[in-house]
Scaffold this motif. Sequence first.
Motif, mmCIF file in Angstrom:
data_model
loop_
_atom_site.group_PDB
_atom_site.id
_atom_site.type_symbol
_atom_site.label_atom_id
_atom_site.label_comp_id
_atom_site.label_asym_id
_atom_site.label_seq_id
_atom_site.Cartn_x
_atom_site.Cartn_y
_atom_site.Cartn_z
ATOM 1 N N LEU A 1 0.857 -1.200 -0.038
ATOM 2 C CA LEU A 1 -0.140 0.003 0.191
ATOM 3 C C LEU A 1 0.819 1.179 0.016
ATOM 4 O O LEU A 1 2.050 1.290 0.602
ATOM 5 N N VAL B 1 0.439 5.142 1.036
ATOM 6 C CA VAL B 1 -0.303 5.968 1.755
ATOM 7 C C VAL B 1 0.663 7.302 2.142
ATOM 8 O O VAL B 1 1.924 7.196 2.386
ATOM 9 N N SER C 1 -0.102 9.090 7.615
ATOM 10 C CA SER C 1 -1.046 8.123 7.668
ATOM 11 C C SER C 1 -0.571 6.751 8.049
ATOM 12 O O SER C 1 -1.449 5.855 8.466
ATOM 13 N N ALA C 2 0.768 6.673 7.793
ATOM 14 C CA ALA C 2 1.429 5.196 8.132
ATOM 15 C C ALA C 2 0.950 4.777 9.493
ATOM 16 O O ALA C 2 0.697 3.428 9.756
ATOM 17 N N LYS D 1 -1.509 5.213 11.685
ATOM 18 C CA LYS D 1 -3.008 4.832 11.851
ATOM 19 C C LYS D 1 -3.283 3.765 11.091
ATOM 20 O O LYS D 1 -4.079 2.895 11.431
ATOM 21 N N LEU D 2 -2.667 3.535 9.712
ATOM 22 C CA LEU D 2 -3.038 2.385 9.031
ATOM 23 C C LEU D 2 -2.551 1.045 9.746
ATOM 24 O O LEU D 2 -3.153 -0.073 9.640
ATOM 25 N N ALA D 3 -1.206 1.125 10.156
ATOM 26 C CA ALA D 3 -0.734 -0.013 11.003
ATOM 27 C C ALA D 3 -1.548 -0.467 12.269
ATOM 28 O O ALA D 3 -1.580 -1.550 12.175
ATOM 29 N N ARG D 4 -2.259 0.560 12.792
ATOM 30 C CA ARG D 4 -2.985 0.067 13.791
ATOM 31 C C ARG D 4 -4.418 -0.229 13.385
ATOM 32 O O ARG D 4 -4.725 -1.391 14.106
ATOM 33 N N THR D 5 -4.806 0.212 12.241
ATOM 34 C CA THR D 5 -6.171 -0.285 11.776
ATOM 35 C C THR D 5 -5.695 -1.769 11.006
ATOM 36 O O THR D 5 -6.738 -2.731 11.360
ATOM 37 N N LEU D 6 -4.896 -1.996 10.381
ATOM 38 C CA LEU D 6 -4.449 -3.387 10.254
ATOM 39 C C LEU D 6 -4.374 -4.176 11.140
ATOM 40 O O LEU D 6 -4.992 -5.372 11.028
ATOM 41 N N SER E 1 3.119 -5.779 9.887
ATOM 42 C CA SER E 1 3.074 -4.826 8.986
ATOM 43 C C SER E 1 4.550 -4.156 9.031
ATOM 44 O O SER E 1 4.887 -4.121 10.153
ATOM 45 N N GLU F 1 6.935 -0.445 7.264
ATOM 46 C CA GLU F 1 7.134 0.684 6.312
ATOM 47 C C GLU F 1 8.419 0.027 5.515
ATOM 48 O O GLU F 1 9.245 -0.092 6.392
#
Length: 70
Positions: A30, A32, A36-37, A39-44, A52, A54
Amino acid sequence: MQDAVDFASELSELQQLAIADAQTSGGLLLAVPAESAPKLARTLGDHGVEVSAEIGAITAEHPGRIVIEQ
């Protein structure tokens, strides 16, 4: 046609092949905005994704190229 990927000179041929092989470099990629990275890691993680990471950044330094460094 010229290759669009530049590998760092210290990467062996075997490492380059492993990075470029669809069987070993698969998974979900992905792109992003950097802010935003987290928040994305937390959501995943909240949705069961156990790992996950970077792995890179989009820069203006090498337009149209993928540069793989060690």
